[in-house]
Design a protein around this motif. Structure first.
Motif, PDB file in Angstrom:
ATOM      1  N   CYS A  91      44.444  48.505  34.362  1.00  0.00           N
ATOM      2  CA  CYS A  91      42.998  48.319  34.517  1.00  0.00           C
ATOM      3  C   CYS A  91      42.174  49.472  33.953  1.00  0.00           C
ATOM      4  O   CYS A  91      40.959  49.501  34.092  1.00  0.00           O
ATOM      5  CB  CYS A  91      42.634  48.045  35.962  1.00  0.00           C
ATOM      6  SG  CYS A  91      43.228  49.250  37.130  1.00  0.00           S
ATOM      7  N   THR A  97      40.313  44.232  31.013  1.00  0.00           N
ATOM      8  CA  THR A  97      39.587  43.341  31.923  1.00  0.00           C
ATOM      9  C   THR A  97      38.655  42.430  31.149  1.00  0.00           C
ATOM     10  O   THR A  97      38.520  41.231  31.479  1.00  0.00           O
ATOM     11  CB  THR A  97      38.801  44.169  32.953  1.00  0.00           C
ATOM     12  OG1 THR A  97      39.712  45.008  33.665  1.00  0.00           O
ATOM     13  CG2 THR A  97      38.060  43.280  33.933  1.00  0.00           C
ATOM     14  N   SER A 113      42.831  43.810  40.292  1.00  0.00           N
ATOM     15  CA  SER A 113      43.103  44.977  39.452  1.00  0.00           C
ATOM     16  C   SER A 113      43.759  46.054  40.296  1.00  0.00           C
ATOM     17  O   SER A 113      43.302  46.358  41.402  1.00  0.00           O
ATOM     18  CB  SER A 113      41.809  45.506  38.838  1.00  0.00           C
ATOM     19  OG  SER A 113      41.245  44.540  37.970  1.00  0.00           O
ATOM     20  N   SER A 166      36.256  42.304  38.906  1.00  0.00           N
ATOM     21  CA  SER A 166      37.467  41.866  39.601  1.00  0.00           C
ATOM     22  C   SER A 166      37.112  41.231  40.939  1.00  0.00           C
ATOM     23  O   SER A 166      36.052  41.495  41.518  1.00  0.00           O
ATOM     24  CB  SER A 166      38.405  43.059  39.844  1.00  0.00           C
ATOM     25  OG  SER A 166      38.748  43.695  38.624  1.00  0.00           O
TER      26      SER A 166
END
Length: 404
Positions: A91, A97, A113, A166
């Motif tokens: 991440c 992402t 994440s 996330s």
């Protein structure tokens, strides 16, 4: 049961994050989940065949990861495997992402994440500090100070972006949560939790006096040998101070890396006795844990320190430099091991070595405590935590979508 997809930069490979991914993936598969793993670089494909459950599928994306072809490739995997949960093991940097979110637009899967390090520390930041601390040039010192501040600021922006994008963000220690909030400047931390890494090797079900009796008078270091991060020279220098006092003890160094040749040359030039360089070991280092009484770790940078827990499961008492706060989750200082405080002190390390070597009763008691403490990181316990949060986040998202 859920369809789970791990995304990781390099896999299959021998690193700590890679090992944790393998262990979690296998555990999920054994519990009935459908598991797949996607990576951008595949340096050791044979490990996939050797270590993964047969039901787990591996997929390769392209490197560098910003290639546009990765979006449709990942999207096809997500849809074809009907993925419910994506676990992003890489991440940092943020564009992993970004890629995931572009690829999951057509599928309502959740993104978790997981940060496998200390939020405000990484190798790049550590190198900058190393350059700063090793120059007497005031202009350069100021340059590196400014560069470190700038890189820390950018790291915070990366953390914030990934967190906001996330459904859940996991760090390895509760102590990392405040660090994360301070650096990322997030306003709402309701998606931020901690789950520790599990024990990643086959561990004994019990540890008793017979296990202790089979131990040798060995001090163990296990890991990559590099100067900026692991600082293995500190282990050698501590041994140099005491080896003449304890002629029936030895130091065993397991691993490879750029500092190994330098260390071997130093040992030879200084005529330091009973140091054994074992090199890199492909197989699990269980035999070393079974024999060793003491494990040393003197790194300037660690995320969690899997090797510490692994050793503790075999009653190896750790002496660890407390350069990272997660070590206080693992060791109860003075009870299940010793933690030397910052800044690093060779004298303190030597003091703890002398205590353990010269006092068999103390060693035996701390050895038992180390084993007991390691059970907090048992695989079944950690996987159950993962399953609990996956179900909670997934069901919350599904309910939210149903109200739209």
């Amino acid at each position: 049961m859920r369809n789970i997809l791990f995304i990781i930069g390099t896999y299959p490979s021998y690193g700590g994050t890679e090992k944790v991914t393998t262990v979690l993936a296998n555990a999920f598969a054994k519990r009935g989940h459908s598991v797949s793993i996607v990576s951008f670089v595949q340096p050791n494909p044979e490990l996939g065949e050797e270590e993964l459950e047969p039901s787990i599928q591996l997929f390769a994306l392209n490197y560098p990861l910003r290639k546009k072809s990765n979006i449709p490739l990942l999207e096809e995997i997500i849809i074809d495997k009907n993925i419910d949960v994506i676990i992003n093991q890489w991440c940092l940097p943020y564009y992993v992402t970004l890629l995931i979110n572009r690829a999951r637009k057509q599928k309502n899967c959740i993104l978790i994440s997981a940060l496998h390090g200390v939020p405000d520390q990484n190798k790049r930041l550590l190198k900058i500090l190393h350059y700063k601390n090793n120059t007497n040039n005031l202009i350069l010192k100021q340059f590196y100070t400014s560069l470190h501040a700038a890189m820390l600021f950018l790291t915070g922006l990366n953390l914030k972006y990934v967190y906001m994008q996330s459904d859940l963000y996991i760090v390895l220690s509760k102590s990392f949560i405040d660090i994360f909030i301070k650096l990322s400047k997030i306003k709402n931390n309701n998606k931020l939790i901690s789950i520790a890494n599990p024990i990643t090797i086959e561990a004994p079900l019990t540890f008793n006096k017979n296990c202790q009796e089979s131990k040798k008078n060995e001090i163990l270091f296990l890991g990559r040998m590099d100067y900026v991060n692991k600082r293995v020279h500190r282990v050698v220098e501590a041994w140099e101070q005491i080896y003449k006092k304890y002629p029936d003890w030895k130091l065993v160094l397991v691993g490879d890396g750029p500092e190994k040749n330098t260390l071997e040359s130093y040992v030879k030039s200084e005529n330091i006795e009973r140091i054994f360089f074992e090199g890199f070991k492909k197989e699990a280092p269980i035999e070393f844990y079974k024999r060793a009484k003491i494990l040393m770790l003197t790194s300037d940078l660690e995320g969690f320190g899997l090797v510490v827990i692994e050793g503790m499961t075999y009653g190896v008492v750790p002496i660890v430099y407390g350069s990272y706060s997660a070590i206080y989750d693992i060791i109860e200082n003075g009870k299940s091991g010793f933690i030397t405080t910052t800044p690093y002190s060779k004298d303190k390390t030597v003091e703890y070595l002398n205590k353990l070597i010269s006092n068999e009763e103390l060693y035996r008691k701390m050895s038992e405590e180390a084993y007991d403490k390691s059970q907090h990181f048992a695989l079944d316990r950690i996987v159950a935590e993962w399953e609990g949060v996956i179900e909670k986040v997934y069901n919350t998202k599904i309910r939210h979508l149903s109200f739209k």
